[in-house]
Design a protein around this motif. Structure first.
Motif, PDB file in Angstrom:
ATOM      1  N   MET A  41       0.847  -1.145   0.051  1.00  0.00           N
ATOM      2  CA  MET A  41       0.276  -0.051   0.101  1.00  0.00           C
ATOM      3  C   MET A  41       0.880   1.352   0.172  1.00  0.00           C
ATOM      4  O   MET A  41       1.837   1.401   0.739  1.00  0.00           O
ATOM      5  CB  MET A  41      -0.985  -0.022   1.186  1.00  0.00           C
ATOM      6  CG  MET A  41      -1.979  -0.667   1.174  1.00  0.00           C
ATOM      7  SD  MET A  41      -3.361  -0.096   0.015  1.00  0.00           S
ATOM      8  CE  MET A  41      -4.435  -1.323   0.088  1.00  0.00           C
ATOM      9  N   THR A  42       0.371   2.268  -0.684  1.00  0.00           N
ATOM     10  CA  THR A  42       1.300   3.666  -0.906  1.00  0.00           C
ATOM     11  C   THR A  42       0.758   4.334   0.232  1.00  0.00           C
ATOM     12  O   THR A  42      -0.279   4.513   0.950  1.00  0.00           O
ATOM     13  CB  THR A  42       1.005   4.305  -2.106  1.00  0.00           C
ATOM     14  OG1 THR A  42      -0.732   4.317  -2.199  1.00  0.00           O
ATOM     15  CG2 THR A  42       1.546   3.904  -3.286  1.00  0.00           C
ATOM     16  N   GLN A  54      -2.549   4.173   2.487  1.00  0.00           N
ATOM     17  CA  GLN A  54      -3.989   4.487   1.857  1.00  0.00           C
ATOM     18  C   GLN A  54      -4.878   3.341   2.192  1.00  0.00           C
ATOM     19  O   GLN A  54      -4.594   2.174   2.411  1.00  0.00           O
ATOM     20  CB  GLN A  54      -3.785   4.300   0.235  1.00  0.00           C
ATOM     21  CG  GLN A  54      -4.910   4.977  -0.547  1.00  0.00           C
ATOM     22  CD  GLN A  54      -4.839   4.532  -1.926  1.00  0.00           C
ATOM     23  OE1 GLN A  54      -3.870   4.293  -2.580  1.00  0.00           O
ATOM     24  NE2 GLN A  54      -6.099   4.368  -2.591  1.00  0.00           N
ATOM     25  N   GLY A  55      -6.000   3.579   2.514  1.00  0.00           N
ATOM     26  CA  GLY A  55      -7.221   2.761   2.875  1.00  0.00           C
ATOM     27  C   GLY A  55      -7.223   2.539   4.387  1.00  0.00           C
ATOM     28  O   GLY A  55      -8.153   1.849   4.798  1.00  0.00           O
ATOM     29  N   VAL A  59      -8.047  12.259  -1.438  1.00  0.00           N
ATOM     30  CA  VAL A  59      -7.378  11.096  -1.020  1.00  0.00           C
ATOM     31  C   VAL A  59      -7.530  10.799   0.433  1.00  0.00           C
ATOM     32  O   VAL A  59      -7.193   9.845   0.931  1.00  0.00           O
ATOM     33  CB  VAL A  59      -5.603  11.064  -1.520  1.00  0.00           C
ATOM     34  CG1 VAL A  59      -5.616  11.073  -2.964  1.00  0.00           C
ATOM     35  CG2 VAL A  59      -4.935  12.327  -0.736  1.00  0.00           C
ATOM     36  N   LEU A  60      -7.952  12.038   0.978  1.00  0.00           N
ATOM     37  CA  LEU A  60      -7.787  11.825   2.418  1.00  0.00           C
ATOM     38  C   LEU A  60      -9.051  12.709   2.957  1.00  0.00           C
ATOM     39  O   LEU A  60      -9.186  13.848   2.580  1.00  0.00           O
ATOM     40  CB  LEU A  60      -6.528  12.531   2.869  1.00  0.00           C
ATOM     41  CG  LEU A  60      -6.336  12.685   4.492  1.00  0.00           C
ATOM     42  CD1 LEU A  60      -6.147  11.250   5.512  1.00  0.00           C
ATOM     43  CD2 LEU A  60      -4.879  13.471   4.871  1.00  0.00           C
ATOM     44  N   ASP A  98       0.642  12.362   0.184  1.00  0.00           N
ATOM     45  CA  ASP A  98       0.466  11.660  -1.056  1.00  0.00           C
ATOM     46  C   ASP A  98       1.776  11.867  -1.976  1.00  0.00           C
ATOM     47  O   ASP A  98       2.032  12.191  -3.036  1.00  0.00           O
ATOM     48  CB  ASP A  98      -0.668  12.340  -1.876  1.00  0.00           C
ATOM     49  CG  ASP A  98      -1.352  11.365  -3.017  1.00  0.00           C
ATOM     50  OD1 ASP A  98      -0.774  10.092  -2.849  1.00  0.00           O
ATOM     51  OD2 ASP A  98      -2.018  11.803  -3.671  1.00  0.00           O
ATOM     52  N   LYS A 137      -6.874  17.168  -2.642  1.00  0.00           N
ATOM     53  CA  LYS A 137      -6.727  16.169  -2.033  1.00  0.00           C
ATOM     54  C   LYS A 137      -7.211  15.685  -0.819  1.00  0.00           C
ATOM     55  O   LYS A 137      -7.033  14.676  -0.252  1.00  0.00           O
ATOM     56  CB  LYS A 137      -4.961  16.094  -1.684  1.00  0.00           C
ATOM     57  CG  LYS A 137      -4.039  16.445  -3.228  1.00  0.00           C
ATOM     58  CD  LYS A 137      -3.148  15.370  -3.018  1.00  0.00           C
ATOM     59  CE  LYS A 137      -2.470  15.343  -4.619  1.00  0.00           C
ATOM     60  NZ  LYS A 137      -2.718  14.350  -5.497  1.00  0.00           N
ATOM     61  N   ILE A 143      -0.303   7.628   2.349  1.00  0.00           N
ATOM     62  CA  ILE A 143      -0.747   8.893   2.011  1.00  0.00           C
ATOM     63  C   ILE A 143      -0.079  10.149   3.000  1.00  0.00           C
ATOM     64  O   ILE A 143       0.086  11.169   2.602  1.00  0.00           O
ATOM     65  CB  ILE A 143      -2.389   8.630   2.496  1.00  0.00           C
ATOM     66  CG1 ILE A 143      -2.846   7.681   1.422  1.00  0.00           C
ATOM     67  CG2 ILE A 143      -2.987  10.007   2.194  1.00  0.00           C
ATOM     68  CD1 ILE A 143      -2.996   8.258   0.325  1.00  0.00           C
ATOM     69  N   ASN A 180     -14.753   4.240   3.606  1.00  0.00           N
ATOM     70  CA  ASN A 180     -13.369   3.598   3.792  1.00  0.00           C
ATOM     71  C   ASN A 180     -13.327   2.395   2.811  1.00  0.00           C
ATOM     72  O   ASN A 180     -12.414   1.847   2.593  1.00  0.00           O
ATOM     73  CB  ASN A 180     -13.254   3.387   5.093  1.00  0.00           C
ATOM     74  CG  ASN A 180     -11.664   2.805   5.512  1.00  0.00           C
ATOM     75  OD1 ASN A 180     -11.850   1.561   6.126  1.00  0.00           O
ATOM     76  ND2 ASN A 180     -10.685   3.431   5.218  1.00  0.00           N
ATOM     77  N   THR A 195      -9.155   7.373   2.732  1.00  0.00           N
ATOM     78  CA  THR A 195      -8.457   7.030   3.706  1.00  0.00           C
ATOM     79  C   THR A 195      -8.937   8.185   4.685  1.00  0.00           C
ATOM     80  O   THR A 195      -9.117   9.276   4.341  1.00  0.00           O
ATOM     81  CB  THR A 195      -6.731   7.466   3.640  1.00  0.00           C
ATOM     82  OG1 THR A 195      -6.551   6.816   2.625  1.00  0.00           O
ATOM     83  CG2 THR A 195      -6.052   7.239   4.866  1.00  0.00           C
TER      84      THR A 195
END
Ligand SMILES: Nc1ncnc2c1ncn2[C@@H]1O[C@H](COP(=O)(O)OP(=O)(O)OP(=O)(O)O)[C@@H](O)[C@H]1O
Ligand SMILES: [Mg+2]
Lengths: 248, 406
Positions: free
Chosen positions: A1-2, A33-34, A166-167, A68, A87, A4, A193, A198
């Motif tokens: 996972m990347t 992420q997630g 993304v967040l 990110d 973002k 964030i 989620n 995230t």
């Protein structure tokens, strides 16, 4: 996972009063992420300060913050604005909707500040979809003072998601709501989620925090504990067990 | 943010406080209306003068008693008493190209008929006077050369005077008026001419042969003024030159001495009058402009209040990604919209005021595009200028502090 969020020895000192206040003193943290993270801690432990920095509303005094993959500390005011716009989604304890402005227009607001705005019709369509998703499509034309607290928070969530952030940052999102409404809001968070967003949520209630996947406890501007939730609560299940009321 | 979105946001914010917006714009409304109306009145006066020159002909010139450098126009030409009837006769006799010559004497006089009294201006002139001034009659007609020779007790009355004493123009004809107890028979009623270059009502007058006026009423020997008309096609400048030479000669003035008379052509008089009204117009326009600036300060004041009131809104907009420049533009548009709206209403008000003034008074108001465009542009500039500081203040707010603001 990347990742964030990547924090490295983050500090925030307020120099306003007689002596400087060290609100955040050396926080290092990675959120992938997630993830769905609940932040807890006593009052004054620096939770809101941390959230404001994560949300690019405030700058750290020292340390590094990668959002990110972007080094936030080197950005100027306008770049921070754009970052917030594209973002990050905010959900506040007191909703922070524009008064005398309809729900759908409140939801459209972040789209107005996009650098590449959509057409008015597309904006309207997207805003209505977003309201539909949080279960309040029928109230699109209502102004905040015609909506209950729970309904207002749904509008705020719809607004926070409109630019596909993304967040999602939520500072005590259920602080002003009763337990049933809180449960509904947490249900929405859990669903979002599951869809991959995230979420970072500040709360004082362990009950609420147990809906997250990971709990961070702060004290005196530092992280005290950082644990995965063992018996995670599912808002959807709880709602089934609660006495049935008509929702919104 | 798209411009039309910003415009809509600004309009909404202004409509939310309709009364306040209107009151804020009031300064600009009054300022713009004042500028346009004032300049309109000034232009009206100027146009009136031009019309009069056109009506009277540009072929007239006047010789005043006394030098122009001593006293000048404001000191009142003609008070020096250096011109005589002989000068007038000499002009008529000796200068070619002269169409008509009339000596003019004047004085204020109480005139009465029955128990009606009126204070008016008594003019003593030659029979040529009416043709020189292109003055026609609504009733009766002018006196003639014979009346002048015999110092006849006949008079021609202006419309205003006729109305004041006899109630109507028809009534006046054939009646007797007493001028300082000398009875004059009215043989003509003059067509109305309106105000003169210098604002005097030309119809408030009683015109009698100069001989009668000098001997029977005023008891003077010199004349303050001689009016000369030049034949069509002859050069007015040349006649001016010749008249000047002739009178200098007659008064035995050595070349280096200042002349004891002044010659003014109709055109020069008109220019002097327009110059005066121009100064007035500029002055009034300037005073009105100040009220525009005061209006701008009113806008700034309300915009500052508005920024404080809406601190939280600004915080929300910043938090969801508005740039400082977006906020700046939003508030600037509000200020400019206020001032432009004020400008538009002010323009409407100026036209309304002009219509009312012309309805209620003989003053002509002549609104031209210039001041309308100028004051509209000025109100836009005022909006930008005075809206900028509050907008800057809004744009530079700290998002967190703005969000926390109660
Ligand atoms: N603008 C500011 N100027 C000075 N000190 C501040 C400022 N904002 C916060 N602080 C201080 O920083 C510390 C952390 O505050 P913060 O709001 O982050 O706490 P918190 O954990 O969110 O508390 P709560 O649970 O009550 O919301 C506190 O001691 C507070 O007094
Ligand atoms: Mg807090």
């Amino acid at each position: 996972m990347t990742p964030i969020i990547e924090l490295e020895d983050l500090c925030k000192t307020y120099a306003s009063g007689e002596e400087p206040v060290h609100a955040v003193r050396g926080v290092s943290l990675t959120i992938l992420q997630g993830e769905f993270v609940a932040v807890m801690g006593t009052s004054g432990s620096g939770k809101s300060t941390l959230m404001n920095i994560l949300g690019c509303l405030d700058r750290p005094s020292s340390g590094s913050y990668l959002l990110d993959g972007i080094q936030v500390s080197s950005l100027n005011r306008d770049q921070l604005s754009d970052l917030r716009n594209r973002k990050i989604g905010f959900v506040f304890q007191n909703f922070n909707l524009l008064a005398r402005t309809s729900a759908v227009e409140n939801v459209e607001l972040p789209m107005l500040y996009r650098r590449n705005p959509l057409s008015a019709a597309e904006q309207r369509k997207k805003a209505l979809q977003s309201l539909e998703m949080v279960g309040i499509g029928k109230r699109a034309g209502h102004t905040p003072n015609q909506l209950s607290g729970g309904q207002q928070q749904r509008v705020a969530i719809a607004r926070s998601l409109i630019n596909d952030p993304v967040l999602l940052l939520a500072d005590e999102p259920t602080g002003n709501l009763d337990s049933r409404t809180s449960c509904e809001i947490l249900g929405i968070f859990q669903r979002l989620n599951d869809q991959g967003i995230t979420i970072l949520m500040v709360t004082h209630e362990p009950e609420v925090a147990n809906h997250a996947k990971r709990i961070i406890v702060m004290r005196d501007g530092k992280i005290l504990t950082d644990t995965q939730v063992q018996n995670r609560l599912q808002a959807a299940d709880e709602l089934k067990n609660l006495p049935t009321e008509t929702v919104s | 943010m798209r411009l039309h979105t910003s415009l809509r946001t600004a309009f909404r914010a202004l409509l939310r406080n309709k009364l306040r917006s209107l009151l804020t714009a009031l300064g600009i409304i009054i300022g713009v209306a004042a500028v346009i109306a004032m300049v309109g009145i000034g232009n009206g006066a100027k146009k009136q003068v031009e019309d009069q020159v056109a009506a009277m002909g540009d072929n007239a010139l006047m010789v005043f008693s006394g030098s122009s450098s001593r006293g000048g126009m404001s000191g009142g030409f003609g008070s020096a008493g250096t011109l005589t009837l002989e000068d007038a006769f000499a002009i008529k006799r000796e200068i070619p190209g002269v169409q008509g010559v009339t000596p003019e004497v004047e004085g204020n006089a109480r005139i009465s008929s029955g128990n009606q009294n009126w204070f008016t201006r008594l003019n003593g002139v030659d029979a040529d006077y009416f043709s020189i001034r292109m003055w026609s009659f609504t009733h009766g007609g002018p006196f003639e050369e014979r009346d002048v020779k015999t110092s006849a007790k006949v008079a021609v009355i202006g419309k205003t005077t006729a109305l004041e004493i006899f109630g109507s123009e028809e009534e006046a004809l054939g009646k007797i008026v007493r001028v300082r107890n000398v009875p004059f028979t009215i043989i003509g009623v003059l067509a109305p001419k309106g105000a003169s270059f210098f604002g005097r009502d030309q119809d408030d007058t009683l015109v009698v042969p100069y001989t009668s006026a000098m001997k029977r009423v005023l008891g003077v020997k010199t004349i303050p003024r001689i009016t000369v008309s030049v034949e069509r096609g002859k050069s007015v400048a040349m006649v001016v030159e010749q008249v000047s030479n002739l009178i200098s000669q007659r008064h035995r003035l050595p070349g280096d001495r200042e002349p004891d008379f002044t010659i003014r052509t109709q055109e020069e008089l008109a220019n002097m009058a327009t110059a005066t009204s121009k100064t007035m117009t500029t002055l009034l326009g300037f005073v009105a402009s100040i009220s525009l600036i005061v209006g701008g300060i009113g806008i700034m004041n309300i915009m500052l209040v508005s920024v404080t009131e809406r601190t939280r809104e600004i915080g929300i907009r910043l938090a969801i990604g508005a740039r400082g420049s977006d906020i700046l533009v939003q508030f600037l548009i509000e200020a400019v919209t206020l001032s432009l709206l004020g400008g538009l209403i002010g323009i409407g008000l100026a036209f309304l005021a002009a219509a009312i003034i012309m309805q209620l008074s003989p003053m002509p108001v002549y609104i031209t595009a210039g001041p309308v465009v100028y004051s509209f542009a000025f109100s836009a500039a005022v909006g930008i200028l005075f809206g900028f500081y509050p907008a800057r203040k809004a744009a530079s707010l700290d998002p967190i502090e703005a969000l926390r603001y109660e």
